[in-house]
Design a protein around this motif. Structure first.
Motif, short mmCIF file in Angstrom:
data_model
loop_
_atom_site.label_atom_id
_atom_site.label_comp_id
_atom_site.label_asym_id
_atom_site.label_seq_id
_atom_site.Cartn_x
_atom_site.Cartn_y
_atom_site.Cartn_z
N THR A 1 -11.89 -2.93 -4.32
CA THR A 1 -13.24 -2.90 -4.86
C THR A 1 -14.24 -2.33 -3.86
N LYS A 2 -13.90 -2.33 -2.59
CA LYS A 2 -14.80 -1.81 -1.56
C LYS A 2 -14.47 -0.38 -1.14
N LEU A 3 -13.42 0.18 -1.73
CA LEU A 3 -12.97 1.52 -1.38
C LEU A 3 -13.78 2.56 -2.15
N ASP A 4 -14.48 3.42 -1.44
CA ASP A 4 -15.29 4.47 -2.07
C ASP A 4 -14.38 5.66 -2.38
N LEU A 5 -14.15 5.91 -3.65
CA LEU A 5 -13.30 7.02 -4.06
C LEU A 5 -14.11 8.13 -4.73
N SER A 6 -15.40 8.14 -4.47
CA SER A 6 -16.30 9.06 -5.17
C SER A 6 -16.13 10.52 -4.77
N ASP A 7 -15.44 10.80 -3.66
CA ASP A 7 -15.29 12.20 -3.24
C ASP A 7 -14.20 12.93 -4.02
N GLY A 8 -13.48 12.22 -4.90
CA GLY A 8 -12.50 12.85 -5.76
C GLY A 8 -11.12 13.06 -5.15
N ARG A 9 -10.98 12.77 -3.86
CA ARG A 9 -9.66 12.93 -3.25
C ARG A 9 -8.73 11.83 -3.76
N GLU A 10 -7.46 12.18 -3.94
CA GLU A 10 -6.46 11.22 -4.39
C GLU A 10 -6.06 10.30 -3.24
N PRO A 11 -6.16 8.99 -3.42
CA PRO A 11 -5.70 8.09 -2.37
C PRO A 11 -4.17 8.01 -2.37
N VAL A 12 -3.57 8.16 -1.19
CA VAL A 12 -2.14 8.00 -1.01
C VAL A 12 -1.96 7.04 0.16
N LEU A 13 -1.17 6.01 -0.04
CA LEU A 13 -1.03 4.95 0.94
C LEU A 13 0.33 5.02 1.63
N TYR A 14 0.38 4.53 2.86
CA TYR A 14 1.66 4.40 3.54
C TYR A 14 1.62 3.26 4.53
N CYS A 15 2.82 2.78 4.89
CA CYS A 15 2.99 1.76 5.92
C CYS A 15 4.23 2.13 6.73
N ARG A 16 4.92 1.17 7.28
CA ARG A 16 6.09 1.45 8.09
C ARG A 16 7.27 1.87 7.22
N SER A 17 7.57 1.07 6.20
CA SER A 17 8.78 1.33 5.40
C SER A 17 8.51 1.57 3.92
N ASP A 18 7.43 1.17 3.39
CA ASP A 18 6.88 1.36 2.04
C ASP A 18 6.65 0.07 1.27
N ARG A 19 6.98 -1.07 1.84
CA ARG A 19 6.76 -2.35 1.15
C ARG A 19 5.27 -2.68 1.07
N ARG A 20 4.59 -2.69 2.19
CA ARG A 20 3.16 -3.04 2.20
C ARG A 20 2.31 -2.01 1.48
N SER A 21 2.65 -0.74 1.62
CA SER A 21 1.87 0.28 0.91
C SER A 21 2.07 0.16 -0.59
N GLY A 22 3.24 -0.31 -1.01
CA GLY A 22 3.48 -0.57 -2.43
C GLY A 22 2.58 -1.68 -2.95
N ILE A 23 2.40 -2.71 -2.14
CA ILE A 23 1.50 -3.82 -2.50
C ILE A 23 0.06 -3.32 -2.62
N ALA A 24 -0.38 -2.55 -1.61
CA ALA A 24 -1.74 -2.02 -1.64
C ALA A 24 -1.93 -1.05 -2.80
N ALA A 25 -0.93 -0.21 -3.06
CA ALA A 25 -1.02 0.75 -4.17
C ALA A 25 -1.11 0.02 -5.50
N GLU A 26 -0.38 -1.07 -5.63
CA GLU A 26 -0.44 -1.86 -6.87
C GLU A 26 -1.84 -2.44 -7.07
N LYS A 27 -2.42 -2.98 -6.00
CA LYS A 27 -3.79 -3.53 -6.10
C LYS A 27 -4.78 -2.44 -6.51
N LEU A 28 -4.65 -1.27 -5.87
CA LEU A 28 -5.59 -0.18 -6.15
C LEU A 28 -5.38 0.35 -7.57
N ALA A 29 -4.15 0.51 -7.99
CA ALA A 29 -3.86 1.00 -9.35
C ALA A 29 -4.43 0.05 -10.40
#
Length: 170
Positions: free
Chosen positions: A112-140
């Protein structure tokens, strides 16, 4: 109820929260439909029982989480149309990041605090992909659109020989 998905390597199972949400939403819709199936109207009433339409889960605001492989992400970063977000810990980031990424640790990641107004696609990553999957799910879920994260995380990126940059100050 927890649904599981097999990772792209096929070697492990991990919870698939989106699938669980879809299954639960469908079960809830069926339960509501069953409640209304026996609705009776009085003979002097002109109202007829409502017909139940199928639930469209896509309209429920559930965005999907998709994986992107390191080579595809490298090409995407060249386009300048991506906002690459590293959700690892400070200690992990100090060891190196994908060039151009910004750091927002998972425990501080608030869609809710992430400003996505510039139109760029957010792509997330972490060490192995578990945590970025959690963050991506929240954002989606927050934006109601698909969000991608790096399959295999920075480990897969590094294994492909792609560039890593150490932050100047951390």
């Amino acid at each position: 109820m927890v649904a599981f998905s097999i990772t792209s390597s096929g070697s492990s199972l991990r919870p698939d929260r989106r699938l669980s949400q879809i299954v639960l939403a469908g079960a809830g819709a069926m339960a509501l439909a069953a409640c209304g199936a026996d609705a009776e109207t009085s003979e002097d009433s002109e109202e007829k029982p409502a017909k139940w339409a199928p639930v469209e889960l896509a309209s429920a605001g559930l965005g999907e989480v998709e994986e992107i492989d390191p080579a595809a992400l490298e090409e995407l970063t060249k386009s300048n149309k991506v906002r690459l977000i590293d959700v690892r810990t400070d200690e992990e980031v100090a060891e190196g990041m994908i060039p151009g990424a910004e750091h927002i640790a998972l425990d501080e990641f608030e869609p809710t605090k992430l400003d996505l107004s510039d139109g760029r696609e957010p792509v997330l990553y972490c060490r192995s992909d578990r945590r970025s999957g959690i963050a991506a799910e929240k954002l989606a879920q927050h934006i109601g659109k698909s969000v991608r994260h790096l399959d295999g995380g920075i480990n897969a990126w590094r294994d492909k020989g792609l560039p890593i940059k150490r932050p100047a100050v951390f």
